[in-house]
Enzyme design. Structure first.
Site, PDB file in Angstrom:
ATOM      1  N   GLU A  43       1.179  -1.537   0.066  1.00  0.00           N
ATOM      2  CA  GLU A  43      -0.296  -0.247  -0.446  1.00  0.00           C
ATOM      3  C   GLU A  43       0.736   0.895  -0.055  1.00  0.00           C
ATOM      4  O   GLU A  43       1.121   2.547  -0.746  1.00  0.00           O
ATOM      5  CB  GLU A  43      -1.228  -0.097   1.114  1.00  0.00           C
ATOM      6  CG  GLU A  43      -2.149  -0.952   0.697  1.00  0.00           C
ATOM      7  CD  GLU A  43      -1.656  -2.227   1.694  1.00  0.00           C
ATOM      8  OE1 GLU A  43      -0.711  -2.800   1.876  1.00  0.00           O
ATOM      9  OE2 GLU A  43      -2.282  -3.601   1.545  1.00  0.00           O
TER      10      GLU A  43
ATOM     11  N   PHE B 286     -11.286  -6.652  14.651  1.00  0.00           N
ATOM     12  CA  PHE B 286     -10.310  -7.598  13.387  1.00  0.00           C
ATOM     13  C   PHE B 286     -10.297  -5.894  12.448  1.00  0.00           C
ATOM     14  O   PHE B 286     -10.869  -5.909  12.037  1.00  0.00           O
ATOM     15  CB  PHE B 286     -11.183  -8.450  12.980  1.00  0.00           C
ATOM     16  CG  PHE B 286      -9.549  -8.679  11.998  1.00  0.00           C
ATOM     17  CD1 PHE B 286      -8.565  -9.699  12.478  1.00  0.00           C
ATOM     18  CD2 PHE B 286     -10.270  -9.462  10.609  1.00  0.00           C
ATOM     19  CE1 PHE B 286      -7.588 -10.375  11.816  1.00  0.00           C
ATOM     20  CE2 PHE B 286      -9.049  -9.689   9.636  1.00  0.00           C
ATOM     21  CZ  PHE B 286      -8.534  -9.816  10.029  1.00  0.00           C
ATOM     22  N   GLN B 287      -9.071  -6.142  12.408  1.00  0.00           N
ATOM     23  CA  GLN B 287      -7.871  -4.853  11.122  1.00  0.00           C
ATOM     24  C   GLN B 287      -8.557  -3.524  11.379  1.00  0.00           C
ATOM     25  O   GLN B 287      -9.137  -2.671  10.627  1.00  0.00           O
ATOM     26  CB  GLN B 287      -8.246  -5.896   9.671  1.00  0.00           C
ATOM     27  CG  GLN B 287      -7.195  -6.711   9.340  1.00  0.00           C
ATOM     28  CD  GLN B 287      -7.404  -7.212   8.728  1.00  0.00           C
ATOM     29  OE1 GLN B 287      -8.477  -6.575   7.326  1.00  0.00           O
ATOM     30  NE2 GLN B 287      -6.601  -7.168   7.714  1.00  0.00           N
TER      31      GLN B 287
ATOM     32  N   LYS C 230     -17.613   0.174   6.914  1.00  0.00           N
ATOM     33  CA  LYS C 230     -17.639  -1.006   5.287  1.00  0.00           C
ATOM     34  C   LYS C 230     -19.578  -1.038   5.804  1.00  0.00           C
ATOM     35  O   LYS C 230     -19.856  -0.841   4.793  1.00  0.00           O
ATOM     36  CB  LYS C 230     -17.615  -2.443   6.439  1.00  0.00           C
ATOM     37  CG  LYS C 230     -18.105  -3.621   5.144  1.00  0.00           C
ATOM     38  CD  LYS C 230     -17.022  -4.546   5.585  1.00  0.00           C
ATOM     39  CE  LYS C 230     -17.450  -6.083   4.302  1.00  0.00           C
ATOM     40  NZ  LYS C 230     -16.752  -6.881   4.197  1.00  0.00           N
TER      41      LYS C 230
ATOM     42  N   MET D 167      24.540   7.880   1.211  1.00  0.00           N
ATOM     43  CA  MET D 167      24.308   9.452   2.332  1.00  0.00           C
ATOM     44  C   MET D 167      24.946   9.320   3.598  1.00  0.00           C
ATOM     45  O   MET D 167      25.587  10.141   4.395  1.00  0.00           O
ATOM     46  CB  MET D 167      23.065   9.966   2.248  1.00  0.00           C
ATOM     47  CG  MET D 167      23.246  11.587   2.333  1.00  0.00           C
ATOM     48  SD  MET D 167      24.234  12.527   1.513  1.00  0.00           S
ATOM     49  CE  MET D 167      23.712  13.076  -0.440  1.00  0.00           C
TER      50      MET D 167
HETATM   51  C1  LIG Z   1      12.470   5.589   4.739  1.00  0.00           C
HETATM   52  C2  LIG Z   1      14.163   5.848   5.360  1.00  0.00           C
HETATM   53  N1  LIG Z   1      14.831   5.304   6.170  1.00  0.00           N
HETATM   54  C3  LIG Z   1      15.767   6.239   6.297  1.00  0.00           C
HETATM   55  C4  LIG Z   1      17.022   6.942   5.756  1.00  0.00           C
HETATM   56  C5  LIG Z   1      17.696   8.109   6.128  1.00  0.00           C
HETATM   57  N2  LIG Z   1      18.414   7.972   4.980  1.00  0.00           N
HETATM   58  C6  LIG Z   1      18.740   8.952   3.910  1.00  0.00           C
HETATM   59  S1  LIG Z   1      20.221   8.462   3.046  1.00  0.00           S
HETATM   60  C7  LIG Z   1      19.940   7.089   3.059  1.00  0.00           C
HETATM   61  C8  LIG Z   1      20.957   6.249   2.427  1.00  0.00           C
HETATM   62  C9  LIG Z   1      20.469   5.872   1.342  1.00  0.00           C
HETATM   63  O1  LIG Z   1      21.357   4.471   0.681  1.00  0.00           O
HETATM   64  P1  LIG Z   1      20.377   4.858  -1.405  1.00  0.00           P
HETATM   65  O2  LIG Z   1      19.028   4.187  -1.109  1.00  0.00           O
HETATM   66  O3  LIG Z   1      21.978   3.702  -0.845  1.00  0.00           O
HETATM   67  O4  LIG Z   1      21.190   5.535  -1.350  1.00  0.00           O
HETATM   68  P2  LIG Z   1      22.607   6.455  -1.314  1.00  0.00           P
HETATM   69  O5  LIG Z   1      22.947   7.596  -0.717  1.00  0.00           O
HETATM   70  O6  LIG Z   1      23.986   5.292  -1.714  1.00  0.00           O
HETATM   71  O7  LIG Z   1      22.391   6.748  -2.733  1.00  0.00           O
HETATM   72  C10 LIG Z   1      19.250   6.691   4.541  1.00  0.00           C
HETATM   73  C11 LIG Z   1      19.741   5.277   5.378  1.00  0.00           C
HETATM   74  C12 LIG Z   1      15.064   7.636   5.462  1.00  0.00           C
HETATM   75  N3  LIG Z   1      16.305   9.214   3.924  1.00  0.00           N
HETATM   76  N4  LIG Z   1      14.338   7.032   4.756  1.00  0.00           N
END
Ligand SMILES: Cc1ncc(C[n+]2csc(CCOP(=O)(O)OP(=O)(O)O)c2C)c(N)n1
Length: 570
Positions: free
Chosen positions: A50, A112-113, A162, A478
């Site tokens: 979803e 439920f749910q 519902k 990052m």
């Molecule tokens: C749902 C979610 N969880 C954690 C983060 C924190 N976060 C920001 S950038 C990042 C790393 C992203 O890694 P990747 O998708 O491999 O991309 P890259 O930076 O290597 O291009 C994280 C964990 C986020 N932005 N969103």
């Protein structure tokens, strides 16, 4: 005429011009699905999670400017939509999310749910409803769409018990009334404000425009272009506003802020007038607040009064949507025959050119390793800048913003405010459904893509040939970059030591997939993958520890940037 609630729902969707909705069935909404089976008036895309339904609706909304629609069942179906709703809320995206709910007599019984989805989403929706009375179903749906798209747009959730959707009630579209008090918009600004703006413009020698997503949401790109070009004002755009002003225009400065260009940050730091339209002075843009545009008078135009004087106190606040404000000021420029001469702007534009020359966006080429920036530049070249790009979050998102140039509105689609990993791929599905003839590419990281990779099945089932350009560094890049720069290279839990073979994963779903390991393979892989009529994943194994530059350290002034190997402060 008497109609069942499920029929009324579909009639209302048709009346709102909804062509496609994204959803996932369950007990509480099974009657709606039954109705869809009988009456396929609205195309329904069965996603695999979803969250993806909401991101796809959001991508569709960003690309088309229309309201996106998602549908989920009660309980876990509803809670799975929350990240998508919060993502849309932070970026002011108009979507309507319908959730199933247990029958009204069971609400509060831990049935439920059952979950209190209106309670859960109250802080992350523009508005939400629990429809308790079947007679209010049609008016609630109409109001929901109106609220989603009016003023500062945003997500609206409609929770449907519902028994409410099973009930038979009178339906007469001509008799639907909506509650006007919820929809009141701020009054139009007085014309004096624009006269004052013109005076400030006349007095300025070093103006800069800072534009944001409000230009795109307000469909004001043409007016912005006319204004900036006539008044000869350089334009810097936040991540959310990319494409509103052409990336290839000489007046364009790129993004400001944490990973902005040297010249955008310098221009803001040295301007004497900052005209901010449809942006909200996010901390990623401003850096240290007391030194942000500290030499400038600031004009802030925004449709949402609560955005004004929130982070930055401004000299001239104007509460207005971007389009009518720009129409007003453009008319005034014309009526007053105002257009600065080249000589008037010469010093300022030359200074900006000098900054551009001193520190353009750049990276070190490498004969052995694939540089992600080079992948994006080659993608730009091969698609002639005409692809619609979605992104995940992280380094991939910043390189996509920096190294592809966006000349048209709504061609860069990214989760800015919430920064949601897993956004880009389902969003790309929504975009491609709206624009089947455009090349739609999700620029992804290997962490983010795994958050909604299951949607590869959706792409196959409905023949939605999107492309994934995977910048695969085997890290949560990052976060690793922050650990490298600010935590003495303690790479705690950012090394994705185990990786699936992404090419095989994609192939298992029936996708085309290619891999590039060396720089000379970038172009051939893109050429093979981009132009076929099948979904395709391109796995670029990039230099693992490449960083995104320029970078402003968190909390520092935007005039203090690290430009990779060179430090530069001004
Ligand atoms: C749902 C979610 N969880 C954690 C983060 C924190 N976060 C920001 S950038 C990042 C790393 C992203 O890694 P990747 O998708 O491999 O991309 P890259 O930076 O290597 O291009 C994280 C964990 C986020 N932005 N969103």
């Amino acid at each position: 005429m008497k109609m069942k609630g499920t029929q009324i729902l579909l009639e209302c969707l048709k009346a709102e011009g909804v062509e496609v909705m994204f959803g996932y069935p369950g007990g509480a909404v099974i009657d709606i699905y039954d109705e869809l089976h009988r009456n396929p008036a609205v195309k329904h895309i069965l996603v695999r999670h979803e969250q993806a339904a909401v991101h796809a609706a959001d991508g569709y909304a960003r690309a088309t400017g229309k309201v996106g629609v998602a549908l989920a069942t009660s309980g876990p179906g509803a809670t799975n939509t929350v990240t998508g709703i919060a993502t849309a809320n932070m970026d002011s995206i108009p979507i309507v999310v319908f959730t199933g709910q247990v029958p009204t007599h069971l609400i509060g019984n831990d049935a439920f749910q059952e979950c209190d989805i209106t309670g859960i989403t109250r802080p992350c929706t523009k508005h939400n409803y629990l429809v308790r009375n079947p007679d209010e179903l049609a008016s609630t749906i109409r109001e929901a769409f109106h609220i989603a798209r009016t003023g500062r747009p945003g997500p609206v959730l409609v929770d449907l018990p519902k028994n409410v959707i099973a009930a038979e009630v009178d339906y007469d579209p001509a008799k639907i009334r909506i509650n006007a008090t919820k929809l009141s918009l701020p009054p139009k600004p007085s014309s004096k404000k624009f006269v004052q703006m013109l005076e400030m413009l006349r007095a300025s020698r070093r103006p800069v425009l800072l534009t944001g997503g409000g230009i795109l949401l307000g469909k004001a790109s043409d007016e912005l272009r006319a204004f900036a070009r006539r008044a000869k004002i350089p334009v810097t755009s936040t991540l959310m506003g990319l494409g509103a002003f052409p990336g290839s225009d000489p007046l364009f400065l790129g993004m400001p802020g944490m990973h902005g260009t040297y010249y955008a940050n310098m221009a803001i730091s040295h301007c004497d007038l900052l005209i901010c339209i449809g942006a909200r002075f996010d901390d990623r843009v401003t850096g240290k607040l007391d030194t942000f545009a500290s030499n400038a008078q600031i004009i802030h135009i925004d449709v949402d009064p609560s955005s004004i004087n929130k982070n930055i106190v401004v000299d001239l606040p104007i509460v207005s949507d971007a389009k009518s404000a720009l129409e007003n000021i453009n008319r005034l420029l014309k009526d007053n025959n105002y257009a600065p001469t080249d000589a008037e702007r010469k010093d300022w534009l030359e200074q900006i050119e000098a900054w551009k020359k001193k520190a353009p966006l750049a990276y070190c080429q490498d004969a052995e390793h694939i540089k992600p920036q080079c992948v994006i530049e080659t993608l730009y070249e091969l698609t002639k800048g005409k692809a619609i790009i979605t992104t995940e979050v992280g380094q991939n998102q910043m390189w996509a913003a920096q190294f592809y140039r966006y000349d048209d509105p709504n061609t860069f689609i990214s989760s800015g405010g919430l920064g949601t990993m897993g956004y880009g791929f389902p969003a790309a599905l929504g975009v491609k459904l709206a624009f089947p003839d455009r090349i739609v590419v999700d620029i992804a990281g290997d962490g983010s893509i795994q958050m909604n990779i299951q949607e590869m099945a959706t792409a196959m089932q409905y023949n939605i040939p999107v492309k994934i350009v995977l910048l695969n560094n085997g890290y949560l890049g990052m976060v690793r970059q922050w650990q490298e720069l600010f935590y003495e290279k303690r790479y705690s839990n950012t090394d994705m030591t185990f990786q699936p073979d992404f090419v095989k994963v994609a192939e298992a779903y029936g996708w085309e997939a290619f891999r590039a390991k060396r720089p000379e393979e970038i172009r051939p892989v893109l050429e093979k993958g981009l132009f076929s009529n099948r979904p395709c994943l391109m796995d670029f194994q990039i230099a693992r520890e490449e960083c995104v530059y320029p970078m402003v350290r968190p909390g520092a002034s935007i005039s203090e940037m690290t430009l990779g190997t060179r430090e530069m402060t001004n």
